[in-house]
Design an enzyme around this catalytic site. Structure first.
Site, mmCIF file in Angstrom:
data_model
loop_
_atom_site.group_PDB
_atom_site.id
_atom_site.type_symbol
_atom_site.label_atom_id
_atom_site.label_comp_id
_atom_site.label_asym_id
_atom_site.label_seq_id
_atom_site.Cartn_x
_atom_site.Cartn_y
_atom_site.Cartn_z
ATOM 1 N N SER A 111 0.798 -1.214 0.000
ATOM 2 C CA SER A 111 0.000 0.000 0.000
ATOM 3 C C SER A 111 0.838 1.275 0.000
ATOM 4 C CB SER A 111 -0.971 -0.041 1.183
ATOM 5 O OG SER A 111 -1.841 1.023 1.104
ATOM 6 N N HIS A 112 0.671 2.077 1.040
ATOM 7 C CA HIS A 112 1.322 3.396 1.101
ATOM 8 C C HIS A 112 2.731 3.305 1.683
ATOM 9 C CE1 HIS A 112 -0.578 2.239 4.755
ATOM 10 N NE2 HIS A 112 0.217 3.055 5.417
ATOM 11 N N ASP A 276 -2.431 6.426 -3.592
ATOM 12 C CA ASP A 276 -1.300 5.773 -2.919
ATOM 13 C C ASP A 276 -0.677 4.658 -3.763
ATOM 14 O OD1 ASP A 276 -3.393 3.974 -2.755
ATOM 15 O OD2 ASP A 276 -2.696 3.153 -0.851
ATOM 16 N N ASP A 278 -1.037 1.404 -4.110
ATOM 17 C CA ASP A 278 -1.859 0.437 -4.839
ATOM 18 C C ASP A 278 -3.187 1.017 -5.312
ATOM 19 O OD1 ASP A 278 -2.622 0.581 -2.154
ATOM 20 O OD2 ASP A 278 -3.497 -1.420 -2.165
ATOM 21 N N ASP A 280 -5.773 2.509 -3.807
ATOM 22 C CA ASP A 280 -7.067 2.481 -3.117
ATOM 23 C C ASP A 280 -7.305 3.706 -2.232
ATOM 24 O OD1 ASP A 280 -5.222 1.681 -1.237
ATOM 25 O OD2 ASP A 280 -6.169 -0.238 -0.769
ATOM 26 N N ARG A 281 -6.246 4.465 -1.925
ATOM 27 C CA ARG A 281 -6.442 5.669 -1.101
ATOM 28 C C ARG A 281 -6.555 6.912 -1.974
ATOM 29 N NH1 ARG A 281 -2.957 5.372 4.409
ATOM 30 N NH2 ARG A 281 -3.446 3.212 4.917
ATOM 31 N N LYS A 375 -11.636 -0.102 -1.258
ATOM 32 C CA LYS A 375 -11.683 1.340 -1.387
ATOM 33 C C LYS A 375 -11.041 1.719 -2.713
ATOM 34 C CE LYS A 375 -7.735 2.075 1.729
ATOM 35 N NZ LYS A 375 -7.379 0.859 2.455
HETATM 36 C C1 G16 Z 1 -5.287 -0.486 5.271
HETATM 37 C C2 G16 Z 1 -6.694 -0.963 5.442
HETATM 38 C C3 G16 Z 1 -7.574 0.160 5.928
HETATM 39 C C4 G16 Z 1 -6.983 0.789 7.183
HETATM 40 C C5 G16 Z 1 -5.561 1.223 6.916
HETATM 41 C C6 G16 Z 1 -4.867 1.711 8.161
HETATM 42 O O1 G16 Z 1 -5.239 0.423 4.208
HETATM 43 O O2 G16 Z 1 -7.208 -1.471 4.237
HETATM 44 O O3 G16 Z 1 -8.836 -0.357 6.168
HETATM 45 O O4 G16 Z 1 -7.746 1.894 7.578
HETATM 46 O O5 G16 Z 1 -4.815 0.132 6.444
HETATM 47 O O6 G16 Z 1 -4.785 0.664 9.070
HETATM 48 P P1 G16 Z 1 -3.934 0.765 10.395
HETATM 49 O O7 G16 Z 1 -4.497 1.963 11.122
HETATM 50 O O8 G16 Z 1 -4.149 -0.523 11.097
HETATM 51 O O9 G16 Z 1 -2.501 1.025 10.002
HETATM 52 P P2 G16 Z 1 -4.130 0.284 3.078
HETATM 53 O O10 G16 Z 1 -4.390 1.407 2.140
HETATM 54 O O11 G16 Z 1 -2.816 0.422 3.833
HETATM 55 O O12 G16 Z 1 -4.319 -1.072 2.513
#
Ligand code: G16
Length: 542
Positions: A111-112, A276, A278, A280-281, A375
């Site tokens: 992800s990010h 981000d 991937d 989704d953000r 997302k």
């Molecule tokens: C993931 C999850 C999200 C979550 C985020 C932050 O996003 O898919 O539902 O809100 O992590 O999670 P945490 O607060 O546990 O770090 P992504 O975009 O990183 O896949």
């Protein structure tokens, strides 16, 4: 087909969103293979079934794809659809799984999180609804990873994944697909592209989309520049790089600082957005104006009827517990339910599948709808463009207009990153132990009405998720939430979420820092943050 002996690793418990580790950990012999075999072993029946495969293009993406293809062939899958160059954004993967009715999909992304040889890598399994594996499955995969003693892999040469076409890997078909076409088609059906062309391609409106050298670049070039007619150059940093150009592909005010500077400088465009690693953000900006993800969700809910995809109206909405209550005020006005789930997109899956909600979102820059089960960053940007096309106001005017109707939820998330895991855990344990004694105590003139550890009972399957974050609720509606991130790869991150509501009749002109200062002071005191972590302030505020 070979069966390779292996021994379990003890750290393959999936976090908030799949398994995320340093690249070096994933490259250890058998590490990726053990986890992939654990996934395959936990699927009901995958004989001759179809799998979707792709990732965000980060370092190790291509190697991992070749390994997974050979393992899928050795495990009896009938077909794998893989994105050209190994690319599939997370929402596009969700789209493919649903469209081709696959058994599920494997998405390679952290992800990010930063990428490159010293950065992070990740792997997540999405089920046949196109959404992240539910907790019961991730728990099963983890349990399997603790006892695995062998994995199956085909001895074969690598598949050419850089050209669209079909290949045979043993008895399995590998289809290399265009990663964009089906996703872009879905966006064309959800939104009124003619109306968007009239705005984006008019020459009167200027936008800037920062793909942060991550996966959305090719999607954004296709959708914004080719299909909607935005001038070329609208999409910046549009070429995916394995190390994201050395940056964190995280669309927030800190890591997307170039975009923020462009939006706050002279001659700023009317609208700015970023996505981000991937895809989704999303982050949405106006000229000199930041839209919090929680407000963005509420504003999308309030304007749902503007897009064809929501022409029947919203059935309900959902937000993760730490996300501000702004969307709930819109839901109340619309007379529809608003569900409150733990952090993690996987918790929205049942609500969407059962038709209880049509829109959901999180404070962590995630917004999405029932068109997919992930997302979707570009979807959120297209939604904002639809609102702008209709209202012909600035982003700031739209948000301020929303506050003057519904009131304002001042909101910030304070992250304390790179903490010793033991220190972070003991801070949470201490809060948990003292929770019962906090009710009635006053901090900064506010009285605590409730302190508990958030627990969720899924209304569809009754699954119970405990210990999802310490909530401190004040009598005037202000809140502090403490929880540990489930997406860090090495050290721990403490997240402290601060919120306070002001009615519509009150002028909404405080800065967020000013509005939340006394609540932040209370959080520092209640959590004993300074004493326990040695930090006087958060390392990242979003
Ligand atoms: C993931 C999850 C999200 C979550 C985020 C932050 O996003 O898919 O539902 O809100 O992590 O999670 P945490 O607060 O546990 O770090 P992504 O975009 O990183 O896949």
């Amino acid at each position: 087909m070979r069966v390779i002996d292996t021994v379990p690793f003890d750290d393959q418990r999936p976090g908030t969103s799949g398994l995320r580790k340093k690249v070096a950990r994933f490259r250890q012999p058998h590490y990726l293979e053990n986890f992939v075999q654990s996934i395959f072993d936990c699927l009901d029946s995958h004989d001759s079934k179809m799998l979707v495969l792709g990732g965000d293009g980060r370092f190790y993406n291509r190697e991992a794809i070749q390994i997974i293809l050979k393992m899928a062939a050795a495990n009896g899958f009938g077909e794998v659809r893989v994105g050209r160059n190994g690319i599939l954004s997370t929402p596009a993967a969700s789209c493919e799984i649903r469209k081709c009715r696959a058994l599920g999909g494997i998405i390679l992304s952290a992800s990010h999180n930063a990428g490159g040889p010293d950065g992070d890598f990740g792997i997540k399994y999405n089920a046949e609804n196109g959404g992240p594996a539910p907790e019961r499955l991730t728990k099963k995969i983890y349990a399997r990873s603790r006892e695995i003693d062998g994995y199956r892999i085909l001895d074969a040469t690598d598949v050419d994944i850089d050209r669209i076409g079909e290949h045979r890997l043993g008895a399995m078909l590998v289809k290399v697909i265009d990663p964009i076409e089906n996703y872009a088609g879905l966006m064309e059906r959800f939104f009124d592209f003619d109306r968007l062309v009239a705005l984006v391609g008019s020459g009167q409106f200027r936008m800037r989309f920062d793909a942060m050298h991550a996966v959305t670049g090719p999607y954004a070039h296709e959708i914004f520049e080719r299909r909607l007619g935005a001038p070329s150059g609208t999409v910046v940093n549009g070429t995916p790089l394995t190390d994201f150009g050395g940056h964190h592909p995280d669309p927030n005010l800190v890591y997307a600082s170039d975009l923020v500077a462009a939006m706050n400088g002279p001659g700023a465009p009317d609208f700015g957005a970023a996505s981000d690693g991937d895809g989704d953000r999303n982050m949405v900006l106006g000229r000199n104006f930041f839209v919090t993800p929680s407000d963005s969700l509420a504003i999308i809910a309030a304007n749902a009827r503007l897009v064809p995809g929501f022409s029947a109206g919203l059935k309900g909405v959902a937000r993760s517990m730490p996300t501000s209550g702004a969307v709930g005020r819109v839901a109340a006005a619309l007379g529809i339910p608003c569900y409150e789930t733990p952090t993690g997109w996987k918790f929205f899956g049942n609500l969407l599948d059962s038709g209880r909600v049509s829109l959901c979102g999180e404070e962590s820059f995630g917004t999405g709808a029932d068109h997919l089960r992930e997302k979707d960053g570009l979807w959120a940007v297209l939604f904002w463009l639809s609102i702008l096309a209709e209202k012909r106001q600035s982003v700031a005017e739209i948000v301020q207009g929303h506050w003057s109707q519904y009131g304002r939820n001042y909101y910030a998330r304070h992250d304390y990153e790179d903490l010793d895991a033991g220190v972070a855990q003991s801070l949470l344990d201490h809060l948990r132990a003292g929770a019962a004694t906090l009710k009635g105590r006053r901090f900064g003139g506010r009285e605590i009405a409730l302190c508990d550890d958030f627990m969720y009972v899924d209304p569809v399957d009754g699954e119970v998720s405990r210990k999802q974050g310490l909530r401190i609720l004040f009598e005037d509606g202000a809140r502090i939430i403490f929880r540990l991130s489930g997406t860090s790869t090495e050290k721990a991150t403490l997240r402290v979420y601060l919120e306070r509501y002001e009615r519509a009749s009150v002028p909404q002109n405080m800065s967020t820092d000013e509005a939340l200062a006394s609540i932040n002071a209370a959080a520092l005191e209640i959590g004993e943050i300074r004493e326990r972590t040695g930090r006087n302030a958060a390392s990242l505020v979003t």
